[in-house]
Each structure stands twice: as structure tokens, then as C-alpha cells.
Design a protein around this motif. Sequence first.
Motif, mmCIF file in Angstrom:
data_model
loop_
_atom_site.group_PDB
_atom_site.id
_atom_site.type_symbol
_atom_site.label_atom_id
_atom_site.label_comp_id
_atom_site.label_asym_id
_atom_site.label_seq_id
_atom_site.Cartn_x
_atom_site.Cartn_y
_atom_site.Cartn_z
ATOM 1 N N PRO A 1 0.834 -1.200 0.000
ATOM 2 C CA PRO A 1 0.000 0.000 0.000
ATOM 3 C C PRO A 1 0.870 1.252 0.000
ATOM 4 N N GLY A 2 0.309 2.342 -0.452
ATOM 5 C CA GLY A 2 0.968 3.638 -0.331
ATOM 6 C C GLY A 2 2.169 3.836 -1.235
ATOM 7 N N SER A 3 2.910 4.905 -0.965
ATOM 8 C CA SER A 3 4.062 5.281 -1.763
ATOM 9 C C SER A 3 5.304 5.260 -0.899
ATOM 10 N N PRO A 4 6.498 5.203 -1.520
ATOM 11 C CA PRO A 4 7.726 5.248 -0.729
ATOM 12 C C PRO A 4 7.735 6.461 0.194
ATOM 13 N N ALA A 5 8.204 6.267 1.429
ATOM 14 C CA ALA A 5 8.189 7.357 2.408
ATOM 15 C C ALA A 5 9.109 8.485 1.960
ATOM 16 N N ASP A 6 8.696 9.692 2.258
ATOM 17 C CA ASP A 6 9.458 10.879 1.933
ATOM 18 C C ASP A 6 10.343 11.207 3.143
ATOM 19 N N PRO A 7 11.669 11.337 2.945
ATOM 20 C CA PRO A 7 12.546 11.601 4.096
ATOM 21 C C PRO A 7 12.138 12.852 4.883
ATOM 22 N N ALA A 8 11.424 13.790 4.230
ATOM 23 C CA ALA A 8 11.005 15.002 4.939
ATOM 24 C C ALA A 8 9.906 14.690 5.955
ATOM 25 N N HIS A 9 9.165 13.617 5.730
ATOM 26 C CA HIS A 9 8.109 13.217 6.665
ATOM 27 C C HIS A 9 8.284 11.741 6.985
ATOM 28 N N ARG A 10 9.455 11.404 7.517
ATOM 29 C CA ARG A 10 9.756 10.001 7.759
ATOM 30 C C ARG A 10 8.910 9.497 8.936
ATOM 31 N N PRO A 11 8.207 8.380 8.743
ATOM 32 C CA PRO A 11 7.396 7.860 9.851
ATOM 33 C C PRO A 11 8.275 7.503 11.060
ATOM 34 N N ALA A 12 7.687 7.591 12.252
ATOM 35 C CA ALA A 12 8.427 7.249 13.460
ATOM 36 C C ALA A 12 8.695 5.748 13.495
ATOM 37 N N GLY A 13 9.626 5.355 14.365
ATOM 38 C CA GLY A 13 9.958 3.935 14.469
ATOM 39 C C GLY A 13 10.616 3.470 13.193
ATOM 40 N N CYS A 14 10.180 2.305 12.695
ATOM 41 C CA CYS A 14 10.693 1.823 11.417
ATOM 42 C C CYS A 14 10.007 2.612 10.313
ATOM 43 N N ALA A 15 10.806 3.256 9.432
ATOM 44 C CA ALA A 15 10.222 4.121 8.406
ATOM 45 C C ALA A 15 9.287 3.352 7.486
ATOM 46 N N PHE A 16 9.444 2.041 7.427
ATOM 47 C CA PHE A 16 8.657 1.220 6.499
ATOM 48 C C PHE A 16 7.338 0.751 7.109
ATOM 49 N N HIS A 17 7.141 0.977 8.423
ATOM 50 C CA HIS A 17 6.012 0.298 9.077
ATOM 51 C C HIS A 17 4.631 0.590 8.487
ATOM 52 N N PRO A 18 4.360 1.832 7.964
ATOM 53 C CA PRO A 18 2.997 2.039 7.436
ATOM 54 C C PRO A 18 2.662 1.143 6.237
ATOM 55 N N ARG A 19 3.697 0.650 5.553
ATOM 56 C CA ARG A 19 3.433 -0.171 4.365
ATOM 57 C C ARG A 19 3.721 -1.641 4.632
ATOM 58 N N CYS A 20 4.172 -1.949 5.832
ATOM 59 C CA CYS A 20 4.685 -3.294 6.090
ATOM 60 C C CYS A 20 3.564 -4.261 6.472
ATOM 61 N N PRO A 21 3.488 -5.415 5.810
ATOM 62 C CA PRO A 21 2.440 -6.387 6.153
ATOM 63 C C PRO A 21 2.692 -7.050 7.507
ATOM 64 N N LEU A 22 3.921 -6.941 8.027
ATOM 65 C CA LEU A 22 4.257 -7.639 9.270
ATOM 66 C C LEU A 22 4.226 -6.711 10.483
ATOM 67 N N ALA A 23 4.011 -5.405 10.255
ATOM 68 C CA ALA A 23 4.244 -4.423 11.314
ATOM 69 C C ALA A 23 3.480 -4.730 12.606
ATOM 70 N N VAL A 24 4.193 -4.636 13.716
ATOM 71 C CA VAL A 24 3.584 -4.770 15.041
ATOM 72 C C VAL A 24 3.797 -3.448 15.774
ATOM 73 N N LEU A 25 3.241 -3.343 16.969
ATOM 74 C CA LEU A 25 3.307 -2.091 17.726
ATOM 75 C C LEU A 25 4.740 -1.582 17.853
ATOM 76 N N ARG A 26 5.667 -2.510 18.131
ATOM 77 C CA ARG A 26 7.057 -2.135 18.346
ATOM 78 C C ARG A 26 7.643 -1.380 17.140
#
Lengths: 268, 331, 305
Positions: B271-296
Motif C-alpha cells: 500500500p501507499g508510496s515510498p516514504a518521503d525523508p522530509a516526513h519520515r514515519p516514526a519507528g521503522c520508516a517502512f512500518h505504514p506499508r509493512c504487512p508484518l508491522a507490530v506495535l514495536r
Amino acid sequence: MNDAGLTVRGLRVSFGGSRGMFGRGGRPAVAAVAGVDLDVAAGEIVAVVGESGSGKTTVARCVVGLVTPDDGTLSYDDVPLGSTRSRPPAIQRAIQMVFQDPRSSLNPRMTAGAIVREAWQAHPAAAPSGDQDAAVRNLLAEVGLDASVAGRRPSALSGGQCQRVSIARALALRPRLLVCDEAVSALDVSVQAQILRLLSDVRRDHGLSMLFISHDLGVVRQIADRVVVMRSGEVVEQAPAEDLFTRPTHPYTRALLDAALDLEGAAS
Amino acid sequence: MSEPLLDVRDLDVFLPTRSGPVHVLDGVSFSVDAARTTGLIGESGSGKTMAAMAIIGLLPAGAVTRGQLWWRSEDLLAVSSRRRRQVRGREIAMIFQDPLASLNPGQTVGRQVTEIPRRDGMGRAELARTATHLLDRVGIPDPAQRTGNYPHQFSGGQRQRAMTALALAGQPQLILADEPTTALDVTVQARILDLLRHLRDTEHTAMLLVSHDLRVMAHVADDLVVMYAGRVCERGPAQAVLREPRHPYTKALVASVPAVRARTAIADPLPGSPADPAHRPAGCAFHPRCPLAVLRCRVERPTVREVAPGRWTACHLAEADGLPDAAEVRP
Amino acid sequence: MTTTSHPVSTSVGHDAATTTPPLPEMRRRSARRVLGWLRFLPHAVIAGYLFLAVVGPLLVDYDPMVTSITDRLLSPGSTTSDGSTAWLGTDGVGRDVLAQIVLGARTSITIAVLTVTVCAVIGIAVGLVAGYVGGWADTVAARLIDVLIAFPGILLAIVIAGLFRPSIAIVVIALSAVGWIGFARVVRGTALSLRERDWVSAARVMAVPRRSILTRHVLPFVAGPVVAMATLEFALVVLAEAGLSFLGIGLPPTAVSWGQTVAAGKEYLEIAWWISTFPGLALALLVVCVGLVGDQLTARYGGKR
């Protein structure tokens, strides 16, 4: 009207001829397309592959009426196709295009909503009868975009989102043939799959046919029913996709397939 | 294994923008070994090109760099600008994506290729011989004749070969190649990649290949560094990384490459587009698109760690035996 | 190895290595802020001129037909026969130089605004048709432009202005005769490249009417270069108008113009330098400031001639 779909016969286009001053130093016209025959039946996805200079994009631009051929005939459901302006409105609507560069195919000063609505201004017959804003939202939802995108300009959208807006604009006119000129080539790999999915969903839901121009053989193998291979303005081979990939007959097709890279079997 | 030729350690790059500095490279570490090709792969915003520019010292004006760039026994970020220029072009050379834009249209290819030896004071006859030899090494037919040609008389593939010859002229130990085949046709691309492989095998030149194309990487890279949103998410031997990714992003990238020699279904898209370094998500930058993402993954930034010999990954869930299935992780 | 003792080294910019942490950045930023303000100095000066042009006639009481023998050639700061102070002196027939400069600003700016507007309208129309429609329209426009460019513009203006009864309208027409060419070329070039942009192609594929394509997809992108061009043209027109009035053609004698004042002062250059100098300075300052603003706009919009 019948369901003949798109028929292209003996298409010829040449560019850049000049006579030169005093009959000297002129350049001969370069044949970009030299006699192409092509059919796209209703509901079919036909891919045109070839390298740069093969004339595949010129064929696409003739089909939508952006380029006027020197010779040959184009017709859709037996209605002859001239320049876009000369076509009957129903045919103008029936054939739409998605371009390669998702950013430059959207006017940077217009919002996504205005871009979609422009299609309806040009063709009031295709405009929704009720609430246009709601229709825009539905259309954006169909291409997987949030309603908030309607108020944004292309600069505030990602490449993939821009391409979705581009597809929404084309779908706004309820077309029957979608011409995709390298529509996924400029996108990131992880976004490419999204747009391919969307195109194949759109085809299923609307019974669209597509003329899919691409240089990426892997993508073509995933989406096309039939493949046309072009080289130097001529069609060298056309066959159902699986046949072409498993049993290419023309040496050029074989050379293309041999040169294509795969992840597997690449161990050096 | 011996000392790496180039060792990038905790490299940070900030680029100035209207809305303040953007952290385009965030703690990037990797190394390039002698006589090996290291692939730097990523999508838009991954920072792969920025990393190459930082190494060669051609970052845009106003960029701020932190960290270390160990080139053999010196830190390129600490040496004088004179020494830096000396390294550039001679010890580290670069091949760009668009050869037409990087070759001077008004000079013969032979002259451009011998720029460095000419500055070193080489004689005319010797220069002509060198030019011919260089074009010959990169596989341009009839090299003695072609040295007198201008870039526009070369085809796209030949121009890229000429660019490579230009890079080889300074006898570099490392060549940076930024998307060297992206602008080329398939058949030409295959030949240029063969040339790059040939150079590694015969001349033992190390190469850092920057590309977005996994298929190119599979063909020429010995080692792979996968980048996402300005960070390294995985590195290791290329074939191993591609066959058995230890990061969900790499896994998704591999899955989204369509095959030519087998019929593949359209991949399940991320899902979504590659993260933009200017608005890098917290934690693992990939988590919003990751099928495995957990709270950590949302709160804690994973560090790049070695999960198996030679396999480094920045995923909380990666273990020595690989990644869990999405079904196992979901609550 | 001295470098290893620094755990973190920082480099700023291209390859200028420095070991001091971000301090120089801050200093550079404040310097940049001062420069940032300085950039707007020409804008302020132009605003001053515009203000003078609009309200000037209310501030000064001046009649070009009224002369005063006793007040001839007074130096700057002298007291005139009616008790007022001639801050910038008087001319050969006793008229106040400052008043002439203030009223001259109005003439110059009026003519420049009118001329630039006429030029822009003609230039945009010709450029759009030539660039977007192309074909024979483009060929005709291109030849016309080539011919007019080969002709010295100021000469053509002198001929036109000399043929008719002096008036502001004649000056505007004379200066517009070649002034539109710059606009036409800029607009043609921009339209030519926009024509190939995909969003224009997309509109053509949807059969959007040509008029809408021009106004919605082409014209907005022409605006930037046109504004940049307009400022440069403005400066040229101010100069050309002064040139014409200096030669005594174009404007009626009742008009007040910097060119006329400079011309009137040329006979007295040795004994009364102020008559020609002050209007000349006013002219130069305006032209330089407009030119500076034009350069900023050109840099921003990439307008090309």
C-alpha cells in the motif's frame, strides 16, 4: 455500431522532412511508422513492445488523434478516426489515454477534482446528472484515492497518486479503449504493481480494451492478452502473449527476450 | 575478508529546503570491497543517489554532512578540499545516467577521454594511443577511427561506453555508476552490464552501482545495500538477499519484479508510496506499508544488525531463519 | 592520522571541509537575511516613483507655460522671486527643476505602462497563435518578427512619431511598433514547449475546446515569463521615451518630460549643470531599479528572449 473495436491498416507516419534551402542540404523525412496493421478487439489488452525509435508511441498517438498519419486508415467500430477534433463526440469519449510521466500529464495549477471535472465540461453528455462533487469522489474512490485528494494539486501528490488521478480523468468519460503509453514505466517498482492491479481491475469492471505501449517485457507478460513487436516502424511479429513469450518466431523477438533481464537465473 | 576499500559509517546528510533542513540520509553505513560490485538499491526518496553524491563530494550547495567516509586510510569528510578533488576523478570516478549530458558536445570523444593524462603532461602520440586503448577496453569497435568523432556521432550505448572509458582513464580504484543503463534500450543495457562485469573481472575495479532496478542488480552486483527513506534496511551478498530477503521491504521489492521467462501474476502491491525523508514515519520508516508491522515497529527504530553471517537487516522481526509469515504475526 | 581523533567530522557545502559544528551556518543565515531585505530596495524605489506619479501633481504647483525671467538659472537651494525654495534649482526660463522631475515621472510612467500593456497584449496574442497553433501562422509571425528585428527599433519610433501630430498616444504607438516582439518571442517559445506537455496532450485527447486549452493549460504558464519581460520592457520604454523627447519629437511642448528637461539643460551644461543632471539621475535610478527587479523575475521564471 458493432463491436469491431480498433482497426489500424497500413499506418504510415514520417517526421522531420525538410527540403533545405535552394534544394540542397535538406533532410529526408524519417519514417517513424512504416505500414502498421493492428487490431484491438473489445475487452482485449494488446501490448505494443519495442525499443526506442520503434514507432510504438507514434502508433499510440495516432490512435488518440494527436498525430495525423501520412497514410493508412484507423477506425473504431467501423467509424473512421481522423484528428481528435474531427471525431464524433461519442468516439472522442470512447478512446482515452494515460501518459508516461504522471506529473507532467496533470496541469500543476489545477486540483485533482478540477482535472476530473474538465473531462465533463468538454463532454456534457458524459457528465453525471446529479451532484458532480459526489461523482468526483466516487471516481477517485474507484481508482483507490481518498476523497481529500480532490482538493489537492499534483505537487501535493505522489507519483502513484498522480497516475491514479490520470486514470480517473480517463475513466470520467466512460471510455471503451484506454491507450496506455508507458503508463507504469516512470513509477517506483513498489507502486508499479498497484497501478497494474488498478488497470486490470478497471478492465474487468468496465470491459475496457487497452492498447498498452511498453518497453518492459515482464510487465507486458503480466497484463497483455496479445503482443505486437515493433522495430524501426514495422511490426515484426504479433501473437497471443503466451505464444510469443514461449515460442517467439521472429529473430528480433528472440533477441529482445534473450536480452531481457530476470531476477532468476542471473547468477554470475 | 580484507579491509574494505570504502567504508561509509553513520553517514548523515541534511539538505536545505524552504521548510528547513531535511535529513535525507540517516545513519547510513555500508562498505565497498575491492574488486567487487556493490549495488545500492532503492526507490524515490531512498537517498541512494544522495549517498553516491556524498561519496564523490558533489552534494548540492548548503548540504550538511556528518559521519565518516573511510577511503582506505583517510576520512574523506575530514581531508582538505584539495585532496578531495584529487580523489575525485582519479581514485574514485563516476558514470552518470545520461551520457549525452555529461559529455562535451564540442570536443571529440578521444580528447575528453584523455583529459586526465593530458593534464598530467602526457605527449601527443602517447595520448592518441591512450585514447584508442581506452575506447578499445570498453568495447567500441574500430577505436582508432572513433577517437576523432564527436559524442553526437555515437549511439546511446556507445556514449555510455565512452563515459566508462572516461572514468577508466584516471585508473580509479572505485567507479560510482548512477543508473548507468536506465536510459538505454534492453538489448543495449544487457551489453553495457556485460561490460561492467567484464571490467570487474579483468581490471579488478571496485564498483558502487546505484539503481532502482533489481534485475540489473541481480546481474552485476556481488553485494547489495537496500535503502528506504534515507536509511539502510538490508545488506548482504546479492544473490542471498534476492533469494531470501531478511527485510519485508526487500521481500516486497523482489515480489514486485515481473518475470519475462515465466508467467507471473501481478504482485500483491504494497500500500501507499515510498516514504518521503522530509516526513519520515516514526519507528521503522517502512512500518505504514509493512504487512508484518507490530506495535514495536511503530515506536522503536530498528538498528541494522547481523542476523546471519554476512546478512545485516534493520527489521525487528528478522531472525536467523528468516522473516515470519504475515499470518503468524497478526494478532 | 590526525583525523581519527575527531569522532564526528562535519562538512558544509560542496567539499569545503570544516571541523566546527553548525555555527558558521547561523552567521551565514543572518547575512542572508540582510541580503534578503536589500533585494527589496529596488521595489521600494519603484513604489516611490509610482507614488510621485500618482499624487505628484497635487504636491507641486507647476505650469510649463509660465516663465520667470528673474528666476533664470538659479542654483539648487536658491530662493525664488515668489519666496519659495528651488531645491534643485531652476532652468533657463526660470521653471523649477524639482517640479519638472515630479511631473516628468507621471509622463514617463504613464507612457511606459500604456506601451508595455499594448506590447504585452499584442505579443501574447501573436506568440500564442504562433507557438500553439503553429503551421503557416507561425511561419508568418516568425518572418514578421525577423524583419522587424533587423530594423533599428528607435529609428522606426522616430519615423512614426515624426509623421504625426505630437501626442502621448502617438508616442505609445511609436514605441509599441517594435516593443511587442520581445513578448511575442517569449510567449511563442513557452507555448511551443507547453504544446508538447502531456497535460496539454491530455486535454486535446479529451477534445477540450482549443480556447479552453489556451486559457487554462497554456496561458497561466506564460504569465511568469511575461511579467519578467514586462519589467525589462518597462525600463527600455522609459529610456526610449526620454530619448524621443530629448530629440523634441513625440510629445507636445505642453507635456513635461525628463527628456525635454535634459534637452533644455544641455545648452547650459557649463554654467547650470543641475538642469540636465537631476532629471538624468531620476531617469537612471528608475531604469536601474526596474532592471534589477526584472532580473529577479527573470531568474525566477526563466524568461528567455
